[in-house]
Motif scaffolding. Structure first.
Motif, PDB file in Angstrom:
ATOM      1  N   HIS A  43       0.863  -1.162   0.000  1.00  0.00           N
ATOM      2  CA  HIS A  43       0.000   0.000   0.000  1.00  0.00           C
ATOM      3  C   HIS A  43       0.908   1.221   0.000  1.00  0.00           C
ATOM      4  CE1 HIS A  43      -3.956  -2.006   1.549  1.00  0.00           C
ATOM      5  NE2 HIS A  43      -3.508  -2.529   0.427  1.00  0.00           N
ATOM      6  N   GLN A  45       1.383   5.348   0.771  1.00  0.00           N
ATOM      7  CA  GLN A  45       0.858   6.529   1.471  1.00  0.00           C
ATOM      8  C   GLN A  45       1.626   7.765   1.009  1.00  0.00           C
ATOM      9  OE1 GLN A  45       1.362   6.831   5.770  1.00  0.00           O
ATOM     10  NE2 GLN A  45      -0.517   8.036   5.920  1.00  0.00           N
ATOM     11  N   LEU A  61       4.156   0.490   2.098  1.00  0.00           N
ATOM     12  CA  LEU A  61       3.896  -0.202   3.365  1.00  0.00           C
ATOM     13  C   LEU A  61       3.367  -1.594   3.056  1.00  0.00           C
ATOM     14  CD1 LEU A  61       2.269   2.917   5.024  1.00  0.00           C
ATOM     15  CD2 LEU A  61       4.400   1.843   5.819  1.00  0.00           C
ATOM     16  N   ARG A  63       1.691  -5.286   3.292  1.00  0.00           N
ATOM     17  CA  ARG A  63       0.580  -6.029   3.882  1.00  0.00           C
ATOM     18  C   ARG A  63       0.641  -7.462   3.367  1.00  0.00           C
ATOM     19  NH1 ARG A  63       0.725  -1.791   5.837  1.00  0.00           N
ATOM     20  NH2 ARG A  63      -0.846  -0.192   6.143  1.00  0.00           N
ATOM     21  N   ALA A  73      -1.669  -6.424   8.782  1.00  0.00           N
ATOM     22  CA  ALA A  73      -0.737  -5.296   8.896  1.00  0.00           C
ATOM     23  C   ALA A  73       0.645  -5.832   9.286  1.00  0.00           C
ATOM     24  CB  ALA A  73      -1.250  -4.320   9.949  1.00  0.00           C
ATOM     25  N   PRO A  74       1.680  -5.037   9.025  1.00  0.00           N
ATOM     26  CA  PRO A  74       3.047  -5.527   9.253  1.00  0.00           C
ATOM     27  C   PRO A  74       3.343  -5.973  10.686  1.00  0.00           C
ATOM     28  CG  PRO A  74       3.052  -3.240   8.448  1.00  0.00           C
ATOM     29  CD  PRO A  74       1.671  -3.738   8.337  1.00  0.00           C
ATOM     30  N   ASP A  75       2.685  -5.385  11.675  1.00  0.00           N
ATOM     31  CA  ASP A  75       2.983  -5.804  13.052  1.00  0.00           C
ATOM     32  C   ASP A  75       2.545  -7.241  13.333  1.00  0.00           C
ATOM     33  OD1 ASP A  75       0.285  -5.156  12.967  1.00  0.00           O
ATOM     34  OD2 ASP A  75       0.228  -4.548  15.076  1.00  0.00           O
ATOM     35  N   ARG A  76       1.691  -7.805  12.432  1.00  0.00           N
ATOM     36  CA  ARG A  76       1.253  -9.194  12.608  1.00  0.00           C
ATOM     37  C   ARG A  76       2.263 -10.201  12.074  1.00  0.00           C
ATOM     38  NH1 ARG A  76      -4.178 -10.420  12.937  1.00  0.00           N
ATOM     39  NH2 ARG A  76      -3.461 -12.558  13.142  1.00  0.00           N
ATOM     40  N   ARG A 264      -4.384   8.261   3.195  1.00  0.00           N
ATOM     41  CA  ARG A 264      -4.179   6.972   3.869  1.00  0.00           C
ATOM     42  C   ARG A 264      -3.425   6.022   2.958  1.00  0.00           C
ATOM     43  NH1 ARG A 264      -7.372   5.458   8.417  1.00  0.00           N
ATOM     44  NH2 ARG A 264      -8.542   7.271   9.125  1.00  0.00           N
TER      45      ARG A 264
END
Ligand code: C2E
Ligand code: MG
Ligand code: MG
Ligand code: MG
Length: 293
Positions: A43, A45, A61, A63, A73-76, A264
């Motif tokens: 994605h 931004q 970013l 995904r 999301a990247p934190d996952r 976004r």
């Protein structure tokens, strides 16, 4: 008895731990397959010039479109990728895809593509050579792309990240320091590394809203902008969500902004790549909708 109860508790704990380890192992296997199966997405931004709200850059970013869990999301999954060897194929896919997309955004002033690199990636001594190959394959000039590093990447000089950062600079790509102000790096690192841009962390930007209690955040942003000016760096304000924050940053001398107010993260619209570029270059006040939103 208390002893039985203790054992029962232990078994519950043990089973929960086992289940978590199994889930983690499953996710790792899914990710390994998913990277090869084309489940990663980027994605984008926008980063806009605060003076006129023209898009000057775009941050990629990552995904992961997981077959059953949905868009992650990247934190996952990034921590998992970093703990295993998967950060390398994942990172290679991200840089190749971002470079391919940047090459597709033609026009008189296409935005700079910014890609995040984790400290683990910087420890890979062949990283710069692979990026150079990807640039050559796509026919993209190195100046059209930049990499965002976190402060902690500058701290450990034994793991090769120092060499990688200098090699990337030699290649001619841009370098930005992400989440600036949240790390532990000494300011002397700024003079020892070829950094071009400081991205002021969202935590400072979000405080610029409140009228009474914002003196400290104003002072911090003001100091960062002054430091950047003295070192001839430019500054990007991250995580701008309100018009008040955008205007405060601009008034403090921050040239560029990024955040949900300004755009976004969203997939590129492949069939409209040309539209994206013309929207990017349109004199605005208005944000480009195509491709970004
Ligand atoms: P980051 O590089 O600091 O990226 C900014 C994060 O803040 C993104 O979260 C973005 O969606 C979010 N954000 C942007 N504007 C706003 C705002 O106005 N308000 C709020 N609340 N959030 C905002 P995301 O996409 O979940 O990425 C999280 C982090 O994961 C990134 O932080 C970056 O450190 C890492 N990351 C993302 N993509 C990659 C990648 O391809 N490679 C590597 N190594 N790391 C990545
Ligand atoms: Mg970033
Ligand atoms: Mg950031
Ligand atoms: Mg961040």
């Amino acid at each position: 008895s208390a002893k039985d109860l203790g054992r029962a508790r232990f078994e519950v704990f043990d089973r929960a731990l086992g289940a978590r380890a199994a889930a983690r192992l499953q996710l790792e296997q899914d990710l390994r397959e998913g990277i090869g199966a084309g489940q990663l997405r980027l994605h984008y931004q926008p980063e806009v010039r605060l003076a006129d709200r023209v898009v000057v850059g775009v941050e990629a970013l990552v995904r992961w479109e997981h077959p059953t869990l949905g868009l992650l999301a990247p934190d996952r999954f990034l921590p998992l990728a970093e703990e295993t060897q998967l950060i390398r194929p994942l990172g290679d896919w991200v840089t190749a895809e971002a470079i391919r997309q940047a090459a597709a955004w033609t026009g008189p002033q296409p935005p700079t593509m910014w890609v995040n690199l984790s400290p683990y990636q910087l420890g890979d001594k062949d990283l710069t050579a692979r990026i150079a190959d990807q640039l050559a394959d796509a026919g993209l000039a190195p100046g059209r792309i930049g990499f965002e590093l976190v402060e902690s990447a500058l701290l450990d000089e034994t793991d090769g990240s120092h060499d990688t950062i200098h090699a990337l600079h030699e290649l001619g790509v841009g370098l930005a320091l992400d989440d600036f102000g949240t790390g532990y790096s000494s300011l002397t690192y700024l003079t020892r590394f070829p950094i071009d841009i400081l991205k002021i962390d969202r935590s400072f930007v979000s405080e610029l809203d409140h009228d009474e209690n914002n003196r400290e955040s104003y002072a911090i942003v003001n100091a960062v902008v002054g430091l950047a000016r003295a070192l001839q760096l430019s500054v990007v304000g991250e995580g701008i969500e309100t018009e008040t924050q955008a205007q405060a940053l601009h008034a403090l001398g921050c040239q560029t902004g990024q955040g949900f107010l300004l755009g976004r993260p969203a997939p590129a619209a492949p069939s409209r790549e040309r539209t994206v570029v013309s929207a990017v270059n349109a004199p605005t006040g208005r944000l480009p909708n195509d491709g970004f939103a």
